[in-house]
Design a protein around this motif. Structure first.
Motif, PDB file in Angstrom:
ATOM      1  N   ASP A   7       0.831  -1.204   0.000  1.00 17.21           N
ATOM      2  CA  ASP A   7       0.000   0.000   0.000  1.00 17.21           C
ATOM      3  C   ASP A   7       0.869   1.259   0.000  1.00 17.21           C
ATOM      4  O   ASP A   7       1.994   1.272   0.495  1.00 17.21           O
ATOM      5  CB  ASP A   7      -0.982   0.004   1.172  1.00 17.21           C
ATOM      6  N   ASN A   8       0.332   2.325  -0.590  1.00 17.09           N
ATOM      7  CA  ASN A   8       1.084   3.573  -0.778  1.00 17.09           C
ATOM      8  C   ASN A   8       1.583   4.175   0.520  1.00 17.09           C
ATOM      9  O   ASN A   8       2.704   4.681   0.582  1.00 17.09           O
ATOM     10  CB  ASN A   8       0.235   4.599  -1.528  1.00 17.09           C
ATOM     11  N   ASP A   9       0.772   4.149   1.579  1.00 13.26           N
ATOM     12  CA  ASP A   9       1.182   4.731   2.857  1.00 13.26           C
ATOM     13  C   ASP A   9       2.396   4.001   3.427  1.00 13.26           C
ATOM     14  O   ASP A   9       3.343   4.630   3.904  1.00 13.26           O
ATOM     15  CB  ASP A   9       0.031   4.711   3.863  1.00 13.26           C
ATOM     16  N   SER A  10       2.367   2.689   3.368  1.00  6.82           N
ATOM     17  CA  SER A  10       3.489   1.895   3.871  1.00  6.82           C
ATOM     18  C   SER A  10       4.734   2.117   3.024  1.00  6.82           C
ATOM     19  O   SER A  10       5.853   2.166   3.551  1.00  6.82           O
ATOM     20  CB  SER A  10       3.139   0.409   3.883  1.00  6.82           C
ATOM     21  N   GLN A  11       4.553   2.251   1.729  1.00  2.00           N
ATOM     22  CA  GLN A  11       5.677   2.508   0.836  1.00  2.00           C
ATOM     23  C   GLN A  11       6.328   3.846   1.155  1.00  2.00           C
ATOM     24  O   GLN A  11       7.562   3.948   1.235  1.00  2.00           O
ATOM     25  CB  GLN A  11       5.224   2.467  -0.624  1.00  2.00           C
ATOM     26  N   MET A  12       5.507   4.862   1.345  1.00  2.00           N
ATOM     27  CA  MET A  12       6.044   6.187   1.673  1.00  2.00           C
ATOM     28  C   MET A  12       6.751   6.172   3.024  1.00  2.00           C
ATOM     29  O   MET A  12       7.824   6.751   3.167  1.00  2.00           O
ATOM     30  CB  MET A  12       4.929   7.238   1.682  1.00  2.00           C
ATOM     31  N   LEU A  13       6.173   5.507   3.993  1.00  2.00           N
ATOM     32  CA  LEU A  13       6.792   5.416   5.311  1.00  2.00           C
ATOM     33  C   LEU A  13       8.140   4.705   5.213  1.00  2.00           C
ATOM     34  O   LEU A  13       9.126   5.149   5.809  1.00  2.00           O
ATOM     35  CB  LEU A  13       5.867   4.683   6.282  1.00  2.00           C
TER      36      LEU A  13
END
Length: 60
Positions: A7-13
């Protein structure tokens, strides 16, 4: 480094954490005592970050 991140949020984190790690390493480097191996390791860190960015872009 663990499970796949989808997921995008986990990738950004993940990317932010890795970038912060790199910045900490960069800030701790003493220019007077840094050798070629140290610079090579920092280049590897940047290359790894670049690979992850491209992987995450493809998964969007």
């Amino acid at each position: 480094m663990g499970n796949a991140i989808h997921d995008n949020d986990s990738q950004m984190l993940y990317l932010k954490k890795r970038l912060n790690m790199f910045l900490e390493v960069l800030e701790s480097v003493d220019p007077e005592s840094t050798n070629l191996d140290d610079i090579d390791r920092m280049i590897e860190m940047v290359d790894d970050l670049e690979v992850k960015v491209h992987q995450f872009k493809k998964s969007e």
